[in-house]
Design a protein around this motif. Structure first.
Motif: not given
Length: 724
Positions: A365-369, A374-380, A580-589
């Motif tokens: 499950e951690m690999e799925k995260i 969204s998490f990949m963008r956060f890591v970058e 009011l940012t887009r939800p896609e900007s939030q990690p793990l949305y």
């Protein structure tokens, strides 16, 4: 097997049949878990989904009760008043009102027919609980004739079904049997009231236990008045009007359109026997807005539909049935689809539960995260050393996920109050640049950054010219919205808006704005002489004067009100950009948002004709028979008869000759049968083939592809064009 007996006889021995194992019936959880890689995790997700849906369902029921409370209370009061008036005129009925007049509550519910059952069920329960145990509901499909309507009313009131002999008698003498029904109902009602033990259908409490009056009314609810036959209603009302002295009758008409339906269906001689009072239910659009407000525009429930999903649900509501019930069912389907298709939806729960479950996640499950976009963008965006830790260490990732989930919940707590504040400010602007309904603004905020749109720029320009009273009213509403806020950001915003509101109240709104008008008028007076006539001037002089007027506007000193108004709008703009940012900007949305709009549209927005054409053109997709595989456009001789007939009819024009159609069908079928049958059996084979063709054509006619025509007796007309 043998038997020992000295007498002759016939003995029966039942064969010993091995007991068959009962086929296990699958429940909802089994269907949910089916096909999942991790059975344990799927069961947990299913339980979380059920708990979340129960909370959402109870919220919708409370919304329904709140919306209908006013009109249901009015109906209850009307029923009690009608019952008390019957008690007061037992001895002098005709002198107080016309003897044949029946009180009627005309309940206008709107065209959302699928929602009416919930309203009538709630109404029936409340009537049986506080007014009378004698409440019966009937529908038009059950009452094709007067006798059936009377049968249903009598049967559901008394709980006694009719015998076949009585039904046959009612068929022979409908008018006489109708009066027999009402007389028997009068006798039963008198007995029930005399014994004070009349029991309502489905109820097990007596009059004394339920605190009913001595003569509770008999309420007949006609759920769908427009669907009833006018002749049936006419006869039913005439018959009932003759027994108003013995029975305290009360009708409730469920109307989908308007009260004029009653006058259109019934003549004046019948409506004059009714004392009609109108009750108007709340509109379905208002109901939908309340449901969206309570289920979607709130941080109370972690599950959220994406912008496209919400557009599909609202589109089905607006363009199909206006049914809030179907909208809620669609939202339930989104919930099930999200928890079934998204393995990480196990974290879609309350904040504390999500933090605890994060520590229990497995390595898989951690690999799925780590694979979430969204998490990949956060890591970058992180430092190289931090990236290595996040991609290699599960413990470090779990700690970060806890912080990210808390941040996602905080984002929702800040998002919706600021969204409501922006809607309050823009919902009254001319032409509604950001939408009149809050759901329109919400969809815009979900799909893109709202402050980057042209509509937002237009709204801000209009806000910069708001009057002082309008701005104060909007700020007061914003303060009320932010008042229950629990986060630090909302408390700071509340304090700042309250300060701006207080400063606006202390200003004299119209102290300085008139200076500009006087300045402009002075510049314009330069073009006129003392006697009021326009001076002689050339084009250059006029252009110079206009440029000076324009420069004076730019360089003029702004009034304190204008400065404070601009400061207020700038602060609102900063809140919008911050929260009011887009939800896609939030990690793990992806944990909380359902984005399966295509799946939702496929299941809820049915296209029956396309499905039928696909099944008839490509039967292999449904039957999974290898013999049905063929090239596109070819007619398989092994296909079902209706598929062969359908494909042949696609090659014809508007009129189809039945004989030629039969010959073409026979040619295809003979190719499938192979060798010709014996001459002695050939006639039977032709008859069977002919019967199969007739049945296939009849099925096509039933499905709406062809119809009979009077132009040519041996032809049928084609009704559809094109195919899959």
């Amino acid at each position: 097997m043998t038997t020992s007996s000295i007498s002759k006889g016939c003995f029966v021995f039942k064969p010993s049949v091995p007991t068959r194992k009962k086929k296990k019936t699958l429940d909802a959880e089994d269907y949910f878990v089916n096909g999942s890689d991790d059975c344990k995790d799927s069961k947990l997700r299913f339980r979380i989904c059920l708990d979340l849906w129960e909370d959402m369902k109870s919220e919708t029921e409370s919304v329904q009760d709140d919306l209908n409370k006013k009109i249901l209370d009015s109906l209850l009061e009307f029923a009690k008043k009608s019952a008390s008036s019957f008690m007061s005129r037992e001895e002098d009925w005709a002198s107080r009102m016309r003897a044949s007049e029946i009180p009627v509550a005309a309940l206008v519910l709107g065209v959302n027919l699928t929602d009416h059952n919930m309203t009538f069920q709630s109404l029936s329960d409340r009537l049986q609980h506080s007014v009378t145990p004698f409440v019966v509901s009937v529908q038009a499909k059950e009452c094709a004739a007067v006798k059936y309507l009377l049968q249903k009313v009598l049967q559901r009131l008394t709980g006694v079904s009719m015998d076949k002999d009585e039904e046959e008698t009612s068929t022979d003498l409908p008018q006489k049997s109708a009066h027999c029904f009402l007389r028997s109902l009068c006798d039963w009602y008198k007995t029930a009231c005399k014994n004070s033990s009349g029991i309502s259908p489905g109820k097990k409490r007596s009059f004394s236990q339920m605190d009913f009056s001595a003569n509770p009314p008999i309420i007949v609810i006609l759920k769908d008045l427009e669907a009833f036959s006018a002749h049936v209603l006419h006869a039913f009302i005439l018959i009932c009007s003759q027994y108003t002295q013995q029975l305290p009758l009360l009708f409730i008409f469920g109307i989908a359109t308007s009260l004029s339906t009653v006058q259109r269906m019934l003549p004046h001689s019948v409506t004059s026997m009714l004392s009609i009072k109108l009750f108007q239910a709340s509109s379905c659009t208002k109901h939908l807005a309340t449901v969206i407000d309570k289920l979607v525009l709130t941080p109370k429930f972690p599950f959220k539909p994406s912008g496209k999903v919400l557009q599909v649900l609202v589109g089905l509501f607006l363009y199909h049935d206006f049914s809030v019930h179907n909208f809620i069912k669609g939202l339930q389907f989104c919930l099930l689809e999200h928890f079934h298709s998204q393995p990480l939806s196990v974290l879609c729960c309350k904040k504390q539960e999500a933090v605890v479950r994060t520590q229990q996640l497995s390595h898989q499950e951690m690999e799925k995260i780590r694979q979430l976009p969204s998490f990949m963008r956060f890591v970058e965006e992180q430092e190289p050393q931090e990236q290595v830790e996040l991609l290699t260490s599960d413990e470090h990732l779990k700690e970060l996920c806890q912080k990210l989930l808390k941040g996602l919940h905080r984002y929702h707590k800040n998002f919706f109050p600021i969204l409501r504040c922006l809607h309050v400010l823009t919902s009254t602007l001319p032409k509604y640049p950001l939408g009149k309904q809050i759901r329109e603004l919400h969809v815009t905020c979900l799909e893109r950054n709202v402050w980057e749109t042209e509509e937002y720029e237009s709204a801000v320009q209009l806000l910069r010219i708001l009057a002082r009273d309008e701005l104060l009213t909007a700020l007061q509403k914003c303060v009320e919205i932010l008042l229950p806020g629990k986060t630090k950001e909302l408390r700071d915003a509340l304090k700042q808006l309250q300060d701006l509101k207080d400063r606006l109240e202390q200003l004299d709104a119209y102290a300085h704005p008139l200076a500009l008008d006087r300045h402009v008028e002075g510049r314009a007076d330069d073009c006129f002489s003392e006697n009021g006539l326009q001076k002689k001037t050339d084009l250059f002089q006029l252009q110079k004067t206009l440029l000076q007027m324009k420069d004076s506007r730019r360089t003029k000193e702004r009034s304190p009100f204008e400065l404070l108004r601009n400061e207020t709008i700038e602060y609102i703009h900063s809140l919008v950009k911050m929260h009011l940012t887009r939800p896609e900007s939030q990690p793990l949305y992806e944990v909380c948002y359902c984005t399966s709009s295509g799946t939702l549209r496929h299941h809820l927005n049915a296209t029956p004709r396309t499905s039928l054409q696909m099944a008839l053109t490509h039967p292999y997709c449904y039957l999974q028979n290898e013999a049905l595989r063929n090239e596109t456009g070819a007619i398989s001789s092994a296909a079902p008869d209706i598929c062969i007939v359908y494909k042949l009819h696609l090659e014809c024009g508007r009129l189809i000759n039945l004989y030629d159609w039969l010959e073409a069908y026979s040619t295809v079928v003979i190719a499938a049968e192979g060798e010709d049958p014996d001459p002695s059996e050939k006639e039977n084979v032709d008859e069977i083939r002919h019967a199969c063709f007739i049945r296939a054509v009849s099925e096509l006619e039933f499905l709406g592809f062809v119809k009979s025509t009077k132009q040519k007796t041996d032809h049928v007309a084609r009704l559809t064009w094109g195919g899959c």
